[in-house]
Structure formats: C-alpha cells, structure tokens
Design a protein around this motif. Sequence first.
Motif: not given
Length: 340
Positions: A73-92
């Motif tokens: 998938h090409g998504l490293t820990s560094d790329v994902l470190a600043g991403a929202p948690l699932f609970r933060d995007v769950a509503e959208e």
Amino acid sequence: MLEDHMTTASSPTEWPTAYPQGYAVVDVETTGLARDDRIISAAVYRLDARGEVEDHWYTLVNPERDPGPVWIHGLTSDVLAGAPLFRDVAEEFAARLDGRVLVAHNAVFDWQMIAREYARAEREAPVRQRLCTIALAKELALPLPNHKLESLAAHFGVVQQRAHHALDDARVLAEAFRPSLRAAAAGGIRLPLLECRPLTEWTDRPAPLIGQQASGSGGAGGGYGGYGGGYRPSSWRPSRKRPACPYPNPGRYEDGRRLKQGMRVAFSGDTSVERELLEDRATEAGLHVATSLSRVTSLLVTNDPDSHTSKVVKARQFGTPVVDEAAFGQLLRDVEGADE
C-alpha cells in the motif's frame, strides 16, 4: 475522466423499481487481513440510483500500530503519524455511507474491516446491505480471466493508475460498476445484495465467544497481520441458511492447482477472520460451504491440522486435502469458473 467514461453505454428506459436508490463504492487499505488489523486509508465514491457519480472522499487513518505491508500500500509510519484516528473520521465516513448500498470488490472484506473499526469506536456503521462486484460480474457472466479488480477494469476499458491506493481503486471500481449496473438493469437481473450486520461490541483481546486464538501465520489473504481480537455480534442475529451452490462438485482440490467453483469446502477450528465472513467469501466465490465432512468434500480449511476434531479426524480417514486459512485466502483470490 470518470464522468465521461462509457457515455455511449446503453441506459435502460425502464429501470427496475426494486434496485437501490444510491450506492457507496468503497475501498479500504489495511495493516493486514486479520481480526485485529486496522484501516489505514479509506475512499468512498457516492453514486446515484443509476450509477452516476455524485462526489468522492478520501482519508488517511492513523492505525495506532505498525502499518503492515508497506510494499503493497505504500503508506509508512511517518506518512500515517499525522493522520486522524478512525474515531475522528467516523462521522464523516458514516455520512457518506448512510442510506446507501456498500459496493466493493470482495465486499465482505471491506465490510468486516469497517464494521470492526466502528465497533472499536463504540459506534455502528449505517450500512444495511452490501454488493460485491465479483458476485455481480458472475451474475452478468462477464468473460473475465479471473476475479481480480484489474481484470474487471480491463474488461470495461478502465485504466488503473495507482493499484492498492484506496482513492484510485475506488475510482476504478466506480467506473466499472456503472456499466455493470446498467447491464444488470437492462437484463432484469436481480442484484446480489447481502445483509450487513454490524458488530455491537469489540475488544482487542480474545473473547470467550470465539475460544482460543488460532495458531499459524498470516490472515485470510497472506502472510502478514497478527491474530487476536474478539467480537460480540448483535444478539438478535438470526441463523442464516445459505443458498444452494449452483455448480456441480468437480471433485477434490489438488495441491498447486486452483480452486474451482462447486468444490465442497469445510472449516474446522478457530480462524483469524470471523468464520461467518470467511464462509461468505467462499460462497461469493462460488464454492459450496459444507457444515460436515464426507468422502465428497473437496477441501478442509483448518489452522490446526493435528487436532482431534471430528472433521480433522475424518479428513485423515478419507484423505481429504487440508490447507490452513492463509493458504485458503490466497486460493480464494483466483477461483476457476465452473465452465472453464
């Protein structure tokens, strides 16, 4: 452009009244394929009743753990470190799914990952039905060499730009789904809709409901991802009688060859992927899920071939081929058609 593709495709003047009013074409990338694996990116293309694109949405998700097979998938820990948690995007995410049929390629996998993420967030995904584009391709009898997304895309002339990127995979699938939907409508074909039953509770520790953890390596589709994770399904869930397999039994599975539609497959012992969902995948691939093992069983799937369960004992007596769950997941990716 997605909106311009297949503009010359025929559109039936009489649209089946029983067809859904809207669809959410979904793709998720994950850290693996087991119960405790997490979503790391998700994309949704919202389509109207006739498959026309309304909008699309994409997000990265911080899985709060190792990202898994970065080489896929090409998504490293560094790329994902600043991403929202699932609970933060769950509503959208829920707003994009609400009131629509979830459409995905091997839909049972995407659904089970989404359902577990919502259960972890102590919420419920607003999805009541799903449609697998593999199952729809079979209903349409499309002349595909296999059931991979790239083959479905090639059939409709859709160009894949970034395989295993959630947004591009969802785009490709949406573009291939539209002519599939129109063909089904023109032929008066009943869509292969399946019920989605959300989980109501979740724990990342093994739960008594599912017994001991399975042993072995890998999830349903390959050698990565750990075991673990428990679930508590809704108490109202009814037992389900599966439809009869429409294909004749071609005989036993032979090591090194492909599974073939109609083969009778039995399961024994604990599995990494929830058993019912694993059986759904087998059924959607055209296999006959057997509740017992006999001399005509084509294959036994178990993570503990040395156990003394009745199925394993009978498999030894009858010489029935045995594979583990990870190997079975790989075989499910390319099941031979009954008439090949």
